[in-house]
Motif scaffolding. Structure first.
Motif, PDB file in Angstrom:
ATOM      1  N   UNK A  25       0.823  -1.159   0.159  1.00 39.34           N
ATOM      2  CA  UNK A  25      -0.124   0.240   0.039  1.00 39.34           C
ATOM      3  C   UNK A  25       0.712   1.223   0.088  1.00 39.34           C
ATOM      4  N   UNK A  26       0.547   2.210  -0.652  1.00 40.31           N
ATOM      5  CA  UNK A  26       1.219   3.337  -0.914  1.00 40.31           C
ATOM      6  C   UNK A  26       0.345   4.655  -0.577  1.00 40.31           C
ATOM      7  N   UNK A  27      -0.803   4.133   0.025  1.00 38.15           N
ATOM      8  CA  UNK A  27      -1.755   5.156   0.635  1.00 38.15           C
ATOM      9  C   UNK A  27      -2.591   4.575   1.719  1.00 38.15           C
ATOM     10  N   UNK A  28      -3.374   5.336   2.467  1.00 37.97           N
ATOM     11  CA  UNK A  28      -4.133   4.724   3.485  1.00 37.97           C
ATOM     12  C   UNK A  28      -5.242   3.746   2.855  1.00 37.97           C
ATOM     13  N   UNK A  29      -5.290   2.647   3.620  1.00 37.11           N
ATOM     14  CA  UNK A  29      -6.593   1.473   3.098  1.00 37.11           C
ATOM     15  C   UNK A  29      -7.708   1.987   3.686  1.00 37.11           C
ATOM     16  N   UNK A  30      -9.019   2.023   2.904  1.00 37.88           N
ATOM     17  CA  UNK A  30     -10.137   2.556   3.728  1.00 37.88           C
ATOM     18  C   UNK A  30     -11.086   1.223   3.344  1.00 37.88           C
ATOM     19  N   UNK A  31     -11.951   1.127   4.208  1.00 36.47           N
ATOM     20  CA  UNK A  31     -12.943   0.115   4.180  1.00 36.47           C
ATOM     21  C   UNK A  31     -14.080   0.516   3.054  1.00 36.47           C
ATOM     22  N   UNK A  32     -14.684  -0.328   2.322  1.00 37.63           N
ATOM     23  CA  UNK A  32     -15.679   0.017   1.448  1.00 37.63           C
ATOM     24  C   UNK A  32     -17.062  -0.705   1.933  1.00 37.63           C
ATOM     25  N   UNK A  33     -17.804   0.365   2.416  1.00 37.15           N
ATOM     26  CA  UNK A  33     -19.028   0.075   3.157  1.00 37.15           C
ATOM     27  C   UNK A  33     -20.319  -0.213   2.239  1.00 37.15           C
ATOM     28  N   UNK A  34     -20.934  -0.901   2.748  1.00 40.44           N
ATOM     29  CA  UNK A  34     -22.654  -1.207   1.909  1.00 40.44           C
ATOM     30  C   UNK A  34     -22.207  -1.264   0.585  1.00 40.44           C
ATOM     31  N   UNK A  35     -21.539  -2.294  -0.061  1.00 40.17           N
ATOM     32  CA  UNK A  35     -21.588  -2.566  -1.351  1.00 40.17           C
ATOM     33  C   UNK A  35     -21.818  -3.882  -1.555  1.00 40.17           C
ATOM     34  N   UNK A  36     -22.254  -4.473  -3.001  1.00 32.79           N
ATOM     35  CA  UNK A  36     -22.272  -5.666  -3.350  1.00 32.79           C
ATOM     36  C   UNK A  36     -21.154  -5.836  -4.080  1.00 32.79           C
ATOM     37  N   UNK A  37     -20.585  -7.259  -4.031  1.00 33.33           N
ATOM     38  CA  UNK A  37     -19.448  -7.750  -4.584  1.00 33.33           C
ATOM     39  C   UNK A  37     -19.835  -8.917  -5.347  1.00 33.33           C
ATOM     40  N   UNK A  38     -19.513  -9.270  -6.581  1.00 37.76           N
ATOM     41  CA  UNK A  38     -19.731 -10.368  -7.539  1.00 37.76           C
ATOM     42  C   UNK A  38     -18.382 -10.811  -7.921  1.00 37.76           C
ATOM     43  N   UNK A  39     -18.374 -12.099  -7.767  1.00 37.10           N
ATOM     44  CA  UNK A  39     -16.964 -13.043  -8.113  1.00 37.10           C
ATOM     45  C   UNK A  39     -17.685 -14.036  -9.072  1.00 37.10           C
ATOM     46  N   UNK A  40     -16.633 -14.496  -9.853  1.00 41.28           N
ATOM     47  CA  UNK A  40     -17.045 -15.836 -10.834  1.00 41.28           C
ATOM     48  C   UNK A  40     -16.326 -16.776 -10.026  1.00 41.28           C
ATOM     49  N   UNK A  58     -20.708  -4.697   5.021  1.00 44.42           N
ATOM     50  CA  UNK A  58     -21.573  -3.956   5.904  1.00 44.42           C
ATOM     51  C   UNK A  58     -20.821  -2.725   6.172  1.00 44.42           C
ATOM     52  N   UNK A  59     -21.600  -1.827   7.147  1.00 47.87           N
ATOM     53  CA  UNK A  59     -21.090  -0.533   7.436  1.00 47.87           C
ATOM     54  C   UNK A  59     -19.462  -0.479   7.573  1.00 47.87           C
ATOM     55  N   UNK A  60     -18.867  -1.646   8.135  1.00 48.63           N
ATOM     56  CA  UNK A  60     -17.388  -1.511   8.577  1.00 48.63           C
ATOM     57  C   UNK A  60     -16.751  -2.090   7.239  1.00 48.63           C
ATOM     58  N   UNK A  61     -17.348  -2.497   6.309  1.00 48.04           N
ATOM     59  CA  UNK A  61     -16.466  -3.152   5.197  1.00 48.04           C
ATOM     60  C   UNK A  61     -16.223  -4.574   5.316  1.00 48.04           C
ATOM     61  N   UNK A  62     -16.967  -5.213   6.247  1.00 48.73           N
ATOM     62  CA  UNK A  62     -16.895  -6.757   6.276  1.00 48.73           C
ATOM     63  C   UNK A  62     -17.478  -7.462   5.325  1.00 48.73           C
ATOM     64  N   UNK A  63     -16.820  -8.480   4.626  1.00 51.69           N
ATOM     65  CA  UNK A  63     -17.540  -9.107   3.744  1.00 51.69           C
ATOM     66  C   UNK A  63     -18.419 -10.235   4.225  1.00 51.69           C
ATOM     67  N   UNK A  64     -19.598 -10.733   3.768  1.00 52.92           N
ATOM     68  CA  UNK A  64     -20.232 -11.880   4.110  1.00 52.92           C
ATOM     69  C   UNK A  64     -21.141 -12.339   2.856  1.00 52.92           C
ATOM     70  N   UNK A  65     -21.416 -13.516   2.689  1.00 48.51           N
ATOM     71  CA  UNK A  65     -21.950 -14.240   1.592  1.00 48.51           C
ATOM     72  C   UNK A  65     -23.420 -13.875   1.757  1.00 48.51           C
ATOM     73  N   UNK A  66     -24.027 -13.981   0.312  1.00 47.50           N
ATOM     74  CA  UNK A  66     -25.531 -13.700   0.203  1.00 47.50           C
ATOM     75  C   UNK A  66     -25.799 -14.912  -0.335  1.00 47.50           C
TER      76      UNK A  66
END
Length: 79
Positions: A25-40, A58-66
């Protein structure tokens, strides 16, 4: 430690954003909150590879499955 990680048997996985060079990392890493992620799913998987894996943060950027059994995607699928 985030409240959701207390007592969890699984590791907590975060979705982060930031700048990276040479896998560092060359910058501060920030959690991405309240998003959907799709992977093959990998082609070598022994399970149904025609359905994508759907995750959310979720609001803290923690990933969970749907449960993707009830989700439909259009083909061709573009993430």
């Amino acid at each position: 430690m985030h409240d959701m990680s207390k007592g969890s048997a699984s590791p907590i996985v975060y979705l982060l954003t930031g700048y990276v060079e040479n896998n560092k990392p060359v910058s501060k890493l920030t959690p991405v909150a309240n998003r959907f992620v799709v992977a093959e799913q990998p082609k070598l998987a022994t399970y149904d590879t025609n359905k994508p894996i759907v995750l959310k943060t979720n609001s803290a950027g923690i990933l969970s499955t749907i449960n993707s059994e009830s989700l439909e995607t259009r083909q061709p699928f573009h993430a």
